[in-house]
Motif scaffolding. Structure first.
Motif, PDB file in Angstrom:
ATOM      1  N   GLY A 143      -7.107 -16.176  32.294  1.00 38.01           N
ATOM      2  CA  GLY A 143      -5.982 -15.790  33.135  1.00 38.01           C
ATOM      3  C   GLY A 143      -5.501 -14.367  32.915  1.00 38.01           C
ATOM      4  N   ASN A 144      -5.949 -13.729  31.836  1.00 34.83           N
ATOM      5  CA  ASN A 144      -5.566 -12.333  31.597  1.00 34.83           C
ATOM      6  C   ASN A 144      -6.626 -11.445  32.264  1.00 34.83           C
ATOM      7  N   TYR A 145      -6.469 -11.265  33.562  1.00 35.22           N
ATOM      8  CA  TYR A 145      -7.484 -10.557  34.343  1.00 35.22           C
ATOM      9  C   TYR A 145      -7.570  -9.076  33.999  1.00 35.22           C
ATOM     10  N   ALA A 146      -6.463  -8.467  33.606  1.00 34.18           N
ATOM     11  CA  ALA A 146      -6.502  -7.058  33.195  1.00 34.18           C
ATOM     12  C   ALA A 146      -7.427  -6.901  31.999  1.00 34.18           C
ATOM     13  N   SER A 147      -7.441  -7.882  31.128  1.00 32.74           N
ATOM     14  CA  SER A 147      -8.292  -7.851  29.944  1.00 32.74           C
ATOM     15  C   SER A 147      -9.734  -8.231  30.280  1.00 32.74           C
ATOM     16  N   SER A 148      -9.938  -9.320  30.985  1.00 30.30           N
ATOM     17  CA  SER A 148     -11.302  -9.802  31.244  1.00 30.30           C
ATOM     18  C   SER A 148     -12.069  -8.917  32.221  1.00 30.30           C
ATOM     19  N   ASN A 149     -11.366  -8.149  33.032  1.00 39.42           N
ATOM     20  CA  ASN A 149     -12.070  -7.248  33.950  1.00 39.42           C
ATOM     21  C   ASN A 149     -12.808  -6.128  33.220  1.00 39.42           C
ATOM     22  N   ILE A 150     -12.352  -5.768  32.025  1.00 41.10           N
ATOM     23  CA  ILE A 150     -13.010  -4.689  31.273  1.00 41.10           C
ATOM     24  C   ILE A 150     -14.439  -5.083  30.900  1.00 41.10           C
ATOM     25  N   PRO A 151     -14.674  -6.182  30.181  1.00 42.94           N
ATOM     26  CA  PRO A 151     -16.063  -6.514  29.852  1.00 42.94           C
ATOM     27  C   PRO A 151     -16.908  -6.835  31.091  1.00 42.94           C
ATOM     28  N   ARG A 152     -16.304  -7.446  32.090  1.00 50.41           N
ATOM     29  CA  ARG A 152     -17.060  -7.739  33.318  1.00 50.41           C
ATOM     30  C   ARG A 152     -17.529  -6.446  33.974  1.00 50.41           C
ATOM     31  N   ARG A 153     -16.630  -5.497  34.087  1.00 46.60           N
ATOM     32  CA  ARG A 153     -16.954  -4.221  34.738  1.00 46.60           C
ATOM     33  C   ARG A 153     -18.022  -3.447  33.975  1.00 46.60           C
ATOM     34  N   ILE A 154     -17.997  -3.537  32.653  1.00 46.24           N
ATOM     35  CA  ILE A 154     -18.980  -2.827  31.829  1.00 46.24           C
ATOM     36  C   ILE A 154     -20.349  -3.497  31.923  1.00 46.24           C
ATOM     37  N   GLY A 155     -20.373  -4.819  32.100  1.00 45.75           N
ATOM     38  CA  GLY A 155     -21.650  -5.523  32.183  1.00 45.75           C
ATOM     39  C   GLY A 155     -21.893  -6.501  31.051  1.00 45.75           C
ATOM     40  N   PHE A 156     -20.861  -6.869  30.316  1.00 42.40           N
ATOM     41  CA  PHE A 156     -20.985  -7.891  29.280  1.00 42.40           C
ATOM     42  C   PHE A 156     -21.379  -9.212  29.926  1.00 42.40           C
ATOM     43  N   GLN A 157     -22.031 -10.055  29.150  1.00 44.36           N
ATOM     44  CA  GLN A 157     -22.375 -11.399  29.599  1.00 44.36           C
ATOM     45  C   GLN A 157     -21.265 -12.362  29.187  1.00 44.36           C
ATOM     46  N   LEU A 158     -20.842 -13.224  30.099  1.00 43.57           N
ATOM     47  CA  LEU A 158     -19.909 -14.290  29.745  1.00 43.57           C
ATOM     48  C   LEU A 158     -20.716 -15.336  28.988  1.00 43.57           C
ATOM     49  N   GLU A 159     -20.386 -15.526  27.712  1.00 47.21           N
ATOM     50  CA  GLU A 159     -21.163 -16.422  26.856  1.00 47.21           C
ATOM     51  C   GLU A 159     -20.564 -17.817  26.783  1.00 47.21           C
ATOM     52  N   GLY A 160     -19.316 -17.951  27.207  1.00 46.73           N
ATOM     53  CA  GLY A 160     -18.705 -19.276  27.190  1.00 46.73           C
ATOM     54  C   GLY A 160     -17.209 -19.205  26.989  1.00 46.73           C
ATOM     55  N   ILE A 161     -16.637 -20.376  26.794  1.00 36.07           N
ATOM     56  CA  ILE A 161     -15.198 -20.513  26.591  1.00 36.07           C
ATOM     57  C   ILE A 161     -14.964 -21.035  25.176  1.00 36.07           C
ATOM     58  N   GLU A 162     -14.121 -20.342  24.445  1.00 38.38           N
ATOM     59  CA  GLU A 162     -13.712 -20.820  23.129  1.00 38.38           C
ATOM     60  C   GLU A 162     -12.406 -21.591  23.327  1.00 38.38           C
ATOM     61  N   ARG A 163     -12.526 -22.916  23.275  1.00 37.67           N
ATOM     62  CA  ARG A 163     -11.350 -23.755  23.493  1.00 37.67           C
ATOM     63  C   ARG A 163     -10.370 -23.603  22.336  1.00 37.67           C
ATOM     64  N   ALA A 164      -9.086 -23.505  22.679  1.00 30.27           N
ATOM     65  CA  ALA A 164      -8.027 -23.341  21.666  1.00 30.27           C
ATOM     66  C   ALA A 164      -8.399 -22.210  20.708  1.00 30.27           C
ATOM     67  N   GLY A 165      -8.850 -21.112  21.283  1.00 29.17           N
ATOM     68  CA  GLY A 165      -9.360 -19.998  20.490  1.00 29.17           C
ATOM     69  C   GLY A 165      -8.319 -19.159  19.790  1.00 29.17           C
ATOM     70  N   GLU A 166      -7.083 -19.221  20.259  1.00 28.40           N
ATOM     71  CA  GLU A 166      -6.044 -18.420  19.610  1.00 28.40           C
ATOM     72  C   GLU A 166      -4.725 -19.174  19.632  1.00 28.40           C
ATOM     73  N   ARG A 167      -4.067 -19.143  18.481  1.00 27.47           N
ATOM     74  CA  ARG A 167      -2.755 -19.784  18.370  1.00 27.47           C
ATOM     75  C   ARG A 167      -1.682 -18.758  18.667  1.00 27.47           C
ATOM     76  N   MET A 168      -0.805 -19.114  19.568  1.00 27.74           N
ATOM     77  CA  MET A 168       0.263 -18.217  19.972  1.00 27.74           C
ATOM     78  C   MET A 168       1.483 -18.407  19.062  1.00 27.74           C
ATOM     79  N   ALA A 169       2.448 -17.513  19.215  1.00 32.29           N
ATOM     80  CA  ALA A 169       3.650 -17.541  18.368  1.00 32.29           C
ATOM     81  C   ALA A 169       4.434 -18.840  18.518  1.00 32.29           C
ATOM     82  N   ASP A 170       4.366 -19.464  19.701  1.00 32.67           N
ATOM     83  CA  ASP A 170       5.105 -20.716  19.925  1.00 32.67           C
ATOM     84  C   ASP A 170       4.324 -21.947  19.456  1.00 32.67           C
ATOM     85  N   GLU A 171       3.227 -21.713  18.724  1.00 26.53           N
ATOM     86  CA  GLU A 171       2.373 -22.764  18.156  1.00 26.53           C
ATOM     87  C   GLU A 171       1.448 -23.418  19.178  1.00 26.53           C
TER      88      GLU A 171
END
Length: 192
Positions: A143-171
């Protein structure tokens, strides 16, 4: 953590942008940038929560590096026309397998100017040819398209989804898109 006695690495991206290895003396400007973007950054960057109430602005760099598990030697402030506008950093550097994760953030005021795109390419170039890295990964919250557009635009390969990959401040946890690029793939796009 930061050795201010060593020569500071500066990577010249172009006439407007430079990447400056972060020193403790950069803390007031970085804190101010985080504070100005606090509401925007907090949605995607868990470390922002921990910079609230930092008594000494110099502590913000140490807090940010420790909470985000960044490599202090490879944390670069992005300066656009002499102003601090963002940050690029390597995290989880695996020396044996020659790979690292690249993290970044940019002040909302400076989006859609190509600053991050050009900065990421410059740091990738440095990593592949000066650090002997073979693979760079970029993880972006879904959902952070400003962030994900960078690797897409450069030509990175989408390797997959890391489920629950980062814990936010609200737990809560967020899922991350994982993008990767190998050095030989980078060379193909670099020399086109």
């Amino acid at each position: 953590m930061f050795n201010n006695n060593e020569e500071v690495l500066v990577i010249k991206v172009d006439e407007d942008i430079e990447l400056k290895q972060v020193e403790q003396s950069d803390a007031p400007e970085l804190y101010s940038l985080i504070d100005q973007n606090r509401a925007y950054f907090s949605r995607w960057l868990p470390f922002v929560h921990y910079t609230v109430g930092v008594e000494n602005h110099e502590e913000v760099v140490i807090t940010m590096v420790n909470v985000a598990n960044l490599m202090p030697k490879y944390v670069f402030a992005i300066k656009y026309q002499g102003e601090y506008v963002g940050l690029l950093a390597f995290r989880n550097f695996d020396e044996i397998n020659r790979k690292a994760d690249l993290n970044f953030w940019l002040s909302k005021l400076y989006h859609k100017r190509g600053i991050m795109f050009r900065s990421v390419l410059a740091l990738m170039d440095y990593a592949y040819y000066n650090m002997d890295v073979n693979k760079i990964s970029i993880k972006s919250p879904i959902g952070n398209y400003a962030s994900s557009n960078i690797p897409r635009r450069i030509g990175f390969q989408l390797e997959g989804i890391e489920r629950a990959g980062e814990r936010m401040a609200d737990e809560s946890y967020i899922d991350l898109e994982v993008y990767g690029m190998l050095r030989d793939e980078y060379e193909k796009i670099r020399f086109q």
